[in-house]
Design a protein around this motif. Structure first.
Motif, short mmCIF file in Angstrom:
data_model
loop_
_atom_site.label_atom_id
_atom_site.label_comp_id
_atom_site.label_asym_id
_atom_site.label_seq_id
_atom_site.Cartn_x
_atom_site.Cartn_y
_atom_site.Cartn_z
N THR A 64 -4.37 38.34 21.27
CA THR A 64 -5.61 39.16 22.44
C THR A 64 -6.01 40.17 21.91
O THR A 64 -5.35 41.08 21.14
N LYS A 119 -3.54 42.62 20.40
CA LYS A 119 -2.40 42.93 21.34
C LYS A 119 -1.70 41.41 21.23
O LYS A 119 -2.16 40.40 21.45
N TYR A 156 -18.15 45.25 18.64
CA TYR A 156 -16.98 46.00 19.37
C TYR A 156 -15.52 45.45 19.27
O TYR A 156 -14.65 45.83 19.40
N GLU A 158 -7.72 43.69 22.46
CA GLU A 158 -8.08 44.67 23.66
C GLU A 158 -8.98 45.69 23.14
O GLU A 158 -8.97 46.02 22.10
N CYS A 159 -10.34 45.59 23.73
CA CYS A 159 -11.28 46.50 23.72
C CYS A 159 -11.08 47.95 24.06
O CYS A 159 -11.60 48.22 25.25
N ASP A 160 -10.29 48.55 23.18
CA ASP A 160 -9.78 49.83 23.75
C ASP A 160 -10.42 51.02 22.67
O ASP A 160 -10.10 52.25 22.83
N ASP A 161 -11.51 50.67 21.94
CA ASP A 161 -12.15 51.45 21.14
C ASP A 161 -11.07 52.32 20.12
O ASP A 161 -11.39 53.55 19.62
N HIS A 162 -10.04 51.57 19.57
CA HIS A 162 -9.10 51.95 18.60
C HIS A 162 -9.88 52.41 17.14
O HIS A 162 -9.34 53.33 16.62
N GLY A 178 -11.44 47.28 18.36
CA GLY A 178 -10.32 47.08 19.41
C GLY A 178 -8.88 47.04 18.65
O GLY A 178 -8.76 47.35 17.43
N SER A 179 -7.99 46.77 19.45
CA SER A 179 -6.76 46.44 18.87
C SER A 179 -6.06 44.95 19.00
O SER A 179 -6.63 44.25 20.16
#
Length: 162
Positions: free
Chosen positions: A49, A45, A38, A51-55, A42-43
């Motif tokens: 960092t 940042k 996962y 960011e686990c945003d499901d990009h 993400g993205s």
């Protein structure tokens, strides 16, 4: 970390339902693999960092108007990877970008670029191994990866991670 995999026509023709279904097969198995890995979905940042945003990942498909032996003899990087992606700053792009290139001879090349900010060579190997296993059989349950957290080797305070 860029990788290119070349498959001649006889291997491509062995794919059930032919090479036209390969893009969907790769997209579905990539999506399933990203559910295990996962952080790569993400993205990035602030360049430090995740960011686990499901990009998600980018999977492109192109036609190369050349036989595979000409692709291998030429500048492979320019033909098998999307322009600028493998070496560009990953802030505005997906952390995994793959390109499926169909050659005139019936062979294919799969170019995959994974952000080194997320993993090392060992984790990339595991990701590619599990993606291949899920592409061969959607019933495969790859082992869940173990993500080592910052407490194992803490980052120095005030020192940005690159």
């Amino acid at each position: 970390m860029p990788f290119a995999f070349f498959y001649p026509k006889n291997q491509v023709n062995a794919i059930p339902k032919g090479p036209k279904t390969l893009s969907n097969l790769l997209a579905n198995s990539l999506s399933k693999t990203l559910s295990y890995y996962y952080p790569w979905a993400g993205s990035l940042k602030d360049n430090a960092t995740i960011e686990c945003d499901d990009h998600g990942a980018e999977l492109l498909q192109v036609q190369i108007n050349s036989p595979m032996d000409k692709v291998v003899d030429s500048n492979v990087k320019d033909l098998t990877f999307p322009q600028g992606v493998p070496w560009a700053n990953g802030v505005d792009r997906a952390l995994i970008v793959a390109q499926l290139s169909h050659c005139d001879c019936g062979g294919i090349a799969l170019g995959v670029c994974l952000s080194h900010k997320i993993g090392d060579g060992s984790s990339v190997y595991c990701f590619l191994r599990d993606w291949a296993a899920l592409t061969r059989s959607s019933n495969t349950n790859p082992p869940s990866p173990y993500f080592v957290e910052d407490y194992i080797v803490p980052s120095p305070i005030g020192f940005p991670c690159f």
